[in-house]
Design a protein around this motif. Structure first.
Motif, PDB file in Angstrom:
ATOM      1  N   VAL A 167       0.665  -1.285  -0.078  1.00  0.00           N
ATOM      2  CA  VAL A 167       0.025   0.009  -0.438  1.00  0.00           C
ATOM      3  C   VAL A 167       1.337   0.957   0.162  1.00  0.00           C
ATOM      4  N   ARG A 168       0.303   2.350  -1.283  1.00  0.00           N
ATOM      5  CA  ARG A 168       1.622   3.193  -1.340  1.00  0.00           C
ATOM      6  C   ARG A 168       0.461   4.656  -1.216  1.00  0.00           C
ATOM      7  N   VAL A 169       0.662   5.284  -0.057  1.00  0.00           N
ATOM      8  CA  VAL A 169      -0.365   6.221  -0.507  1.00  0.00           C
ATOM      9  C   VAL A 169       0.546   7.194  -0.600  1.00  0.00           C
ATOM     10  N   GLU A 170       0.290   7.670  -1.460  1.00  0.00           N
ATOM     11  CA  GLU A 170       1.504   8.549  -2.493  1.00  0.00           C
ATOM     12  C   GLU A 170       0.705   9.820  -1.804  1.00  0.00           C
ATOM     13  N   GLY A 171       2.124  11.028  -0.749  1.00  0.00           N
ATOM     14  CA  GLY A 171       1.063  12.369  -1.530  1.00  0.00           C
ATOM     15  C   GLY A 171       0.786  13.516  -2.056  1.00  0.00           C
ATOM     16  N   SER A 172       1.646  13.080  -3.620  1.00  0.00           N
ATOM     17  CA  SER A 172       1.448  13.885  -4.582  1.00  0.00           C
ATOM     18  C   SER A 172       2.523  13.316  -5.331  1.00  0.00           C
ATOM     19  N   ASP A 173       2.476  13.799  -6.881  1.00  0.00           N
ATOM     20  CA  ASP A 173       3.515  13.178  -8.048  1.00  0.00           C
ATOM     21  C   ASP A 173       4.521  14.281  -7.907  1.00  0.00           C
ATOM     22  N   PRO A 174       5.827  14.207  -7.390  1.00  0.00           N
ATOM     23  CA  PRO A 174       7.038  15.124  -7.051  1.00  0.00           C
ATOM     24  C   PRO A 174       6.994  15.176  -8.191  1.00  0.00           C
ATOM     25  N   ARG A 175       6.797  14.412  -9.144  1.00  0.00           N
ATOM     26  CA  ARG A 175       7.356  15.667 -10.946  1.00  0.00           C
ATOM     27  C   ARG A 175       6.796  16.113 -11.194  1.00  0.00           C
ATOM     28  N   ASN A 176       5.373  16.286 -10.916  1.00  0.00           N
ATOM     29  CA  ASN A 176       5.102  17.548 -10.849  1.00  0.00           C
ATOM     30  C   ASN A 176       4.945  18.897 -10.439  1.00  0.00           C
ATOM     31  N   LEU A 177       6.800  18.805  -9.682  1.00  0.00           N
ATOM     32  CA  LEU A 177       7.390  20.255  -8.341  1.00  0.00           C
ATOM     33  C   LEU A 177       8.419  20.483  -9.489  1.00  0.00           C
ATOM     34  N   ARG A 178       9.152  20.973  -9.770  1.00  0.00           N
ATOM     35  CA  ARG A 178      10.189  21.955 -10.524  1.00  0.00           C
ATOM     36  C   ARG A 178      10.489  23.402 -10.810  1.00  0.00           C
ATOM     37  N   SER A 179       9.479  23.626 -10.904  1.00  0.00           N
ATOM     38  CA  SER A 179      10.058  25.074 -10.970  1.00  0.00           C
ATOM     39  C   SER A 179       9.841  26.300  -9.752  1.00  0.00           C
ATOM     40  N   GLY A 180      11.189  26.845  -9.447  1.00  0.00           N
ATOM     41  CA  GLY A 180      11.400  27.212  -8.452  1.00  0.00           C
ATOM     42  C   GLY A 180      11.413  26.622  -7.089  1.00  0.00           C
ATOM     43  N   TRP A 181      11.643  25.573  -6.927  1.00  0.00           N
ATOM     44  CA  TRP A 181      12.670  24.424  -6.536  1.00  0.00           C
ATOM     45  C   TRP A 181      14.002  24.416  -6.815  1.00  0.00           C
ATOM     46  N   ALA A 182      14.423  23.994  -5.001  1.00  0.00           N
ATOM     47  CA  ALA A 182      15.996  23.602  -5.394  1.00  0.00           C
ATOM     48  C   ALA A 182      16.304  22.550  -6.189  1.00  0.00           C
ATOM     49  N   LEU A 183      15.431  21.433  -5.858  1.00  0.00           N
ATOM     50  CA  LEU A 183      16.396  19.938  -6.789  1.00  0.00           C
ATOM     51  C   LEU A 183      15.698  20.036  -7.706  1.00  0.00           C
ATOM     52  N   PRO A 184      14.737  18.954  -8.197  1.00  0.00           N
ATOM     53  CA  PRO A 184      14.715  18.901  -8.998  1.00  0.00           C
ATOM     54  C   PRO A 184      13.043  18.119  -9.013  1.00  0.00           C
ATOM     55  N   GLU A 185      12.815  17.085  -7.610  1.00  0.00           N
ATOM     56  CA  GLU A 185      11.378  17.430  -7.596  1.00  0.00           C
ATOM     57  C   GLU A 185      11.030  17.884  -6.020  1.00  0.00           C
ATOM     58  N   GLY A 191       2.508  25.426   3.412  1.00  0.00           N
ATOM     59  CA  GLY A 191       3.089  25.317   2.712  1.00  0.00           C
ATOM     60  C   GLY A 191       3.940  25.320   1.505  1.00  0.00           C
ATOM     61  N   SER A 192       4.832  25.072   0.697  1.00  0.00           N
ATOM     62  CA  SER A 192       6.264  25.091  -0.400  1.00  0.00           C
ATOM     63  C   SER A 192       5.420  25.772  -1.396  1.00  0.00           C
ATOM     64  N   ILE A 193       3.813  24.806  -1.602  1.00  0.00           N
ATOM     65  CA  ILE A 193       3.889  24.855  -3.588  1.00  0.00           C
ATOM     66  C   ILE A 193       1.985  26.481  -2.850  1.00  0.00           C
ATOM     67  N   VAL A 194       2.420  27.209  -2.407  1.00  0.00           N
ATOM     68  CA  VAL A 194       0.907  28.262  -2.389  1.00  0.00           C
ATOM     69  C   VAL A 194       0.983  29.246  -3.262  1.00  0.00           C
ATOM     70  N   SER A 195       0.351  29.589  -3.963  1.00  0.00           N
ATOM     71  CA  SER A 195       0.208  30.019  -5.308  1.00  0.00           C
ATOM     72  C   SER A 195       0.836  31.512  -5.285  1.00  0.00           C
ATOM     73  N   ASP A 196       1.250  31.845  -4.930  1.00  0.00           N
ATOM     74  CA  ASP A 196       1.865  33.404  -4.980  1.00  0.00           C
ATOM     75  C   ASP A 196       3.192  32.919  -4.206  1.00  0.00           C
ATOM     76  N   GLY A 197       3.719  31.740  -4.059  1.00  0.00           N
ATOM     77  CA  GLY A 197       5.069  31.588  -3.184  1.00  0.00           C
ATOM     78  C   GLY A 197       5.769  31.434  -4.905  1.00  0.00           C
ATOM     79  N   PRO A 198       7.179  30.936  -4.999  1.00  0.00           N
ATOM     80  CA  PRO A 198       8.454  30.854  -5.744  1.00  0.00           C
ATOM     81  C   PRO A 198       8.075  29.291  -6.527  1.00  0.00           C
ATOM     82  N   VAL A 199       7.002  28.587  -6.213  1.00  0.00           N
ATOM     83  CA  VAL A 199       7.174  26.794  -6.773  1.00  0.00           C
ATOM     84  C   VAL A 199       6.078  26.720  -7.763  1.00  0.00           C
ATOM     85  N   ARG A 200       6.360  26.685  -8.688  1.00  0.00           N
ATOM     86  CA  ARG A 200       5.061  26.370  -9.458  1.00  0.00           C
ATOM     87  C   ARG A 200       4.837  24.742  -9.996  1.00  0.00           C
ATOM     88  N   VAL A 201       3.229  23.696  -9.774  1.00  0.00           N
ATOM     89  CA  VAL A 201       2.864  23.038 -10.002  1.00  0.00           C
ATOM     90  C   VAL A 201       3.151  23.007 -12.041  1.00  0.00           C
TER      91      VAL A 201
END
Length: 480
Positions: free
Chosen positions: A297-315, A363-373
């Motif tokens: 059972v893997r209850v995934e939080g969200s697909d980290p691959r969808n979060l690239r722009s504005g983040w220090a790491l690729p995911e 969290g780190s993916i709020v709409s007015d933050g540097p990270v783009r989903v």
């Protein structure tokens, strides 16, 4: 607290605990290490009684006598595991210090609303008697002793051993595990005596994690990815379960509360997965193994691959940092500290958790933050403003009311990681919030009238961490 008919502390069963009184106060460790305030950490007492004139206020602060301890989690001298012993009383809160390796014993019995320091166990006792350091999780045992998991040895390397304290004198007795059988890393543990088993988890080497998170340390093997299965009676390590990359940094572990249950869940932070573990039907020795890769059972939080722009790491992982299970073993909750959401799953079908509630709290993916989903099907949540206060940080420590209807949450993880990922929280302090829970069909709703703002503390903004009820709760009590 429900001391029923000359019995010991706690409740006869988890279902009896659900009928216990509503929480009126909670205890939280508050941390100044890694902030700009040179003051001791302290234990805060917060009024959560809506009928009280001091509702949502810190009504007492107990400062520790030292600086930079990094108070973290807490436990009890006695809990429901001692219910059958009328000589026991839940009157001492155990406060391990994750960095200094001190252990504070706090008297909460004399005046629950104004705790006082009872005893301090010095680091040298852990070093010399156990060759352990960095104490984390504490659980009371049915024999009256207190067991505390540790992250490392006195040099800062990883070492997953366990310290035993005498339940009356609070002196260090020695190690729980046998010589040479400590795990490579330590963190949390949970035991299930009816099946003669204990399972422990792994965070990482203290000298690697203490200054912040460096992904290179994961590749260097300084973080864990295994569960360890122990014989509860003989204290022998029976099995190591390697969860692989998808199970990297397994933190909080929870058996089902039913003491007859032979399964549970563990939250794995780095890839944001929750694994189910269970006893194999053919096993007679108490071994627990995860299912094969097609069934885990893997209850995934969200697909980290969808979060690239504005983040220090690729995911960006969700970073599951806390999980808990309702006392009726019906719902599983977890927090995604980076993505900013809390999730509620119906686990009636243990192999197939079903998402029934979700709420975003910063969290780190709020709409007015540097990270783009980058995934258009996952819109970014708005920043959370509650009672005029913008919440910096994401949901982290969770505590559920006994009846399962209120979920409390704080936003601080670990002071140097807070500083790294949410620097505004260092300046503004953490917060405590309350979520209304639909405990019938599922659902989570923020209570916009509840906020404890630790940015307004007398000595300056502080980082509040784990929550504990005086009468016990679903993360402190174990039934035997």
């Amino acid at each position: 607290m429900a001391n029923q008919a000359r019995c010991g502390p706690g409740y006869r069963s988890p279902l009896d605990a659900m009928k216990g009184p509503r929480e009126q106060i909670v205890y939280l460790p508050c941390i100044y290490r890694s902030t700009d305030v040179l003051k001791p950490d302290y234990l805060a007492t917060v009024d959560v009684d809506p009928e009280s004139t001091t509702f949502c206020q810190v009504i007492h602060r107990l400062p520790m006598p030292n600086l930079k301890d990094e108070l973290h989690h807490s436990g009890w001298n006695a809990c429901s595991s001692c219910f059958g012993d009328a000589t026991k009383s839940r009157n001492r809160l155990i406060l391990p210090s994750l960095i200094s390796s001190r252990i504070y014993v706090v008297d909460v019995g004399t005046d629950p609303r104004a705790p006082r320091l009872h005893k301090m166990v010095e680091p040298v006792d852990l070093y010399w008697k156990c060759n352990l350091a960095n104490p984390h999780t504490s659980h009371c045992l049915a024999n009256g002793q207190i067991m505390i998991s540790c992250l490392g040895d006195p040099s800062g390397d990883g070492k997953g051993g366990f310290v035993l304290l005498d339940g009356e004198t609070f002196e260090v007795v020695g190690n729980w595990e046998h010589p040479g059988e400590a795990a490579p890393f330590g963190y949390d543990f949970w035991y299930q005596p009816r099946h003669n088993v204990m399972i422990s988890t792994e965070w990482g080497a203290p000298k690697a994690l203490a200054g912040g998170f460096n992904p290179a340390h994961v590749k260097e093997g300084q973080y864990g990815s295994s569960l360890h299965v122990w014989d509860w009676t003989t204290h022998r390590k029976l099995q190591t379960l390697d969860l692989g990359e998808e199970g990297a940094i397994p933190l909080e572990v929870r058996f089902l509360h039913d003491p007859d249950a032979t399964e549970g869940y563990v939250g794995c932070a780095l890839q944001s997965n929750v694994f189910r573990f269970f006893k194999t039907p053919v096993s007679t020795t108490g071994f627990y193994i995860p299912e094969d890769s097609s069934q885990v059972v893997r209850v995934e939080g969200s697909d980290p691959r969808n979060l690239r722009s504005g983040w220090a790491l690729p995911e960006m992982p969700g970073l599951i940092t806390d999980i808990l299970i309702s006392l009726d073993d019906r719902f599983l909750y977890f927090s995604n500290w980076l993505h900013g959401d809390i999730r509620q799953y119906d686990i009636t079908d243990r192999k197939n958790p079903r998402l029934v509630g979700q709420v975003f709290l910063g969290g780190s993916i709020v709409s007015d933050g540097p990270v783009r989903v980058l995934d258009p099907e996952n819109p970014q949540p708005r920043p959370l403003v509650i009672k005029g206060r913008r919440v910096s940080g994401g949901p982290q420590m969770l505590q559920l009311s006994l009846d399962g209807r209120r979920l409390y949450v704080t936003t601080s993880l670990f002071s140097n990681w807070d500083k790294q990922f949410y620097p505004d929280m260092i300046k503004e302090g953490s917060v405590m919030m309350q979520i209304h829970v639909n405990s019938v069909s599922g659902g989570l709703t923020l209570n916009n009238n509840f906020l404890v703002d630790f940015g307004k503390e007398p000595d300056g903004p502080v980082l509040a961490h784990e929550l504990r009820y005086p009468g016990g709760d679903c993360t402190s009590d174990i039934w035997v």
